[in-house]
Design a protein around this motif. Structure first.
Motif, PDB file in Angstrom:
ATOM      1  N   LEU A   1      15.687  23.244  46.456  1.00  0.00           N
ATOM      2  CA  LEU A   1      14.852  24.438  46.590  1.00  0.00           C
ATOM      3  C   LEU A   1      15.661  25.592  47.183  1.00  0.00           C
ATOM      4  CD1 LEU A   1      12.026  25.698  46.343  1.00  0.00           C
ATOM      5  CD2 LEU A   1      11.556  24.856  48.650  1.00  0.00           C
ATOM      6  N   VAL A   2      16.449  25.315  48.215  1.00  0.00           N
ATOM      7  CA  VAL A   2      17.295  26.346  48.830  1.00  0.00           C
ATOM      8  C   VAL A   2      18.305  26.851  47.808  1.00  0.00           C
ATOM      9  CG1 VAL A   2      19.093  26.732  50.569  1.00  0.00           C
ATOM     10  CG2 VAL A   2      16.995  25.532  51.197  1.00  0.00           C
ATOM     11  N   LEU A   3      18.903  25.965  47.044  1.00  0.00           N
ATOM     12  CA  LEU A   3      19.882  26.355  46.030  1.00  0.00           C
ATOM     13  C   LEU A   3      19.225  27.234  44.965  1.00  0.00           C
ATOM     14  CD1 LEU A   3      22.781  26.105  45.019  1.00  0.00           C
ATOM     15  CD2 LEU A   3      22.095  24.027  43.821  1.00  0.00           C
ATOM     16  N   SER A   4      18.041  26.857  44.567  1.00  0.00           N
ATOM     17  CA  SER A   4      17.314  27.646  43.577  1.00  0.00           C
ATOM     18  C   SER A   4      17.031  29.045  44.110  1.00  0.00           C
ATOM     19  CB  SER A   4      16.005  26.938  43.236  1.00  0.00           C
ATOM     20  OG  SER A   4      15.213  27.726  42.396  1.00  0.00           O
ATOM     21  N   VAL A   5      16.603  29.157  45.363  1.00  0.00           N
ATOM     22  CA  VAL A   5      16.332  30.473  45.966  1.00  0.00           C
ATOM     23  C   VAL A   5      17.619  31.275  46.053  1.00  0.00           C
ATOM     24  CG1 VAL A   5      15.621  31.629  48.114  1.00  0.00           C
ATOM     25  CG2 VAL A   5      14.293  29.706  47.226  1.00  0.00           C
ATOM     26  N   LEU A   6      18.718  30.644  46.450  1.00  0.00           N
ATOM     27  CA  LEU A   6      20.001  31.342  46.542  1.00  0.00           C
ATOM     28  C   LEU A   6      20.461  31.844  45.178  1.00  0.00           C
ATOM     29  CD1 LEU A   6      21.941  29.137  49.116  1.00  0.00           C
ATOM     30  CD2 LEU A   6      21.037  31.438  49.482  1.00  0.00           C
ATOM     31  N   LYS A   7      20.258  31.036  44.120  1.00  0.00           N
ATOM     32  CA  LYS A   7      20.631  31.480  42.774  1.00  0.00           C
ATOM     33  C   LYS A   7      19.820  32.689  42.373  1.00  0.00           C
ATOM     34  CE  LYS A   7      22.418  27.253  40.690  1.00  0.00           C
ATOM     35  NZ  LYS A   7      22.225  26.247  39.661  1.00  0.00           N
TER      36      LYS A   7
ATOM     37  N   LEU B   1      18.490  34.884  44.380  1.00  0.00           N
ATOM     38  CA  LEU B   1      18.962  36.030  45.169  1.00  0.00           C
ATOM     39  C   LEU B   1      20.271  36.572  44.596  1.00  0.00           C
ATOM     40  CD1 LEU B   1      18.287  34.926  48.845  1.00  0.00           C
ATOM     41  CD2 LEU B   1      17.219  36.836  47.621  1.00  0.00           C
ATOM     42  N   GLN B   2      21.144  35.677  44.159  1.00  0.00           N
ATOM     43  CA  GLN B   2      22.423  36.101  43.595  1.00  0.00           C
ATOM     44  C   GLN B   2      22.192  36.882  42.304  1.00  0.00           C
ATOM     45  OE1 GLN B   2      24.911  32.926  42.324  1.00  0.00           O
ATOM     46  NE2 GLN B   2      26.759  34.185  42.247  1.00  0.00           N
ATOM     47  N   GLU B   3      21.257  36.446  41.489  1.00  0.00           N
ATOM     48  CA  GLU B   3      20.990  37.107  40.221  1.00  0.00           C
ATOM     49  C   GLU B   3      20.347  38.483  40.437  1.00  0.00           C
ATOM     50  OE1 GLU B   3      18.592  34.350  38.000  1.00  0.00           O
ATOM     51  OE2 GLU B   3      20.275  33.034  37.594  1.00  0.00           O
ATOM     52  N   SER B   4      19.579  38.572  41.507  1.00  0.00           N
ATOM     53  CA  SER B   4      18.902  39.845  41.744  1.00  0.00           C
ATOM     54  C   SER B   4      19.824  40.871  42.369  1.00  0.00           C
ATOM     55  CB  SER B   4      17.667  39.645  42.615  1.00  0.00           C
ATOM     56  OG  SER B   4      18.017  39.223  43.905  1.00  0.00           O
ATOM     57  N   HIS B   5      20.892  40.533  42.962  1.00  0.00           N
ATOM     58  CA  HIS B   5      21.798  41.495  43.568  1.00  0.00           C
ATOM     59  C   HIS B   5      22.996  41.715  42.753  1.00  0.00           C
ATOM     60  CE1 HIS B   5      19.295  40.945  47.084  1.00  0.00           C
ATOM     61  NE2 HIS B   5      19.785  42.106  47.501  1.00  0.00           N
TER      62      HIS B   5
END
Length: 101
Positions: A89-95, A97-101
């Motif tokens: 879940l944390v990895l999914s959220v980080l991905k 966030l990375q895609e949005s920035h």
């Protein structure tokens, strides 16, 4: 008073007595020769019973230890599975966030 009849064994003397008792001694000896083997068999049965009891005790101890180890493994597996779900879940959220920035 009637006359006593002589005992035929006494009339023949000690030799006759030995002849009569000798076969019965042999018969008695033959009759009881099985006792040592019977004792050995009883000893073996006793040893088998003892070993059987020891095997049952060992089997019980092994089963208990395996159950305990299995329960520990299940708990560890459950904890690792939950940790994997959190990390995923944390990895999914980080991905995201990375895609949005």
């Amino acid at each position: 008073m009637p006359a006593r009849r002589a005992n035929p064994l006494q009339a023949r003397g000690k030799e006759a007595n030995i002849q009569v008792t000798a076969p019965s001694c042999r018969e008695d000896r033959a009759k009881y020769e099985f006792l040592p083997s019977m004792q050995s068999a009883e000893d073996l049965v006793s040893q088998v019973d003892c070993l059987s009891g020891n095997i049952d005790l060992l089997k019980s101890r092994i089963e208990n230890e395996v159950r305990r180890d299995l329960n520990v493994a299940i708990v560890e597996f459950t904890e690792l599975k939950q940790q994997l779900e959190r990390d995923s879940l944390v990895l999914s959220v980080l991905k995201q966030l990375q895609e949005s920035h």
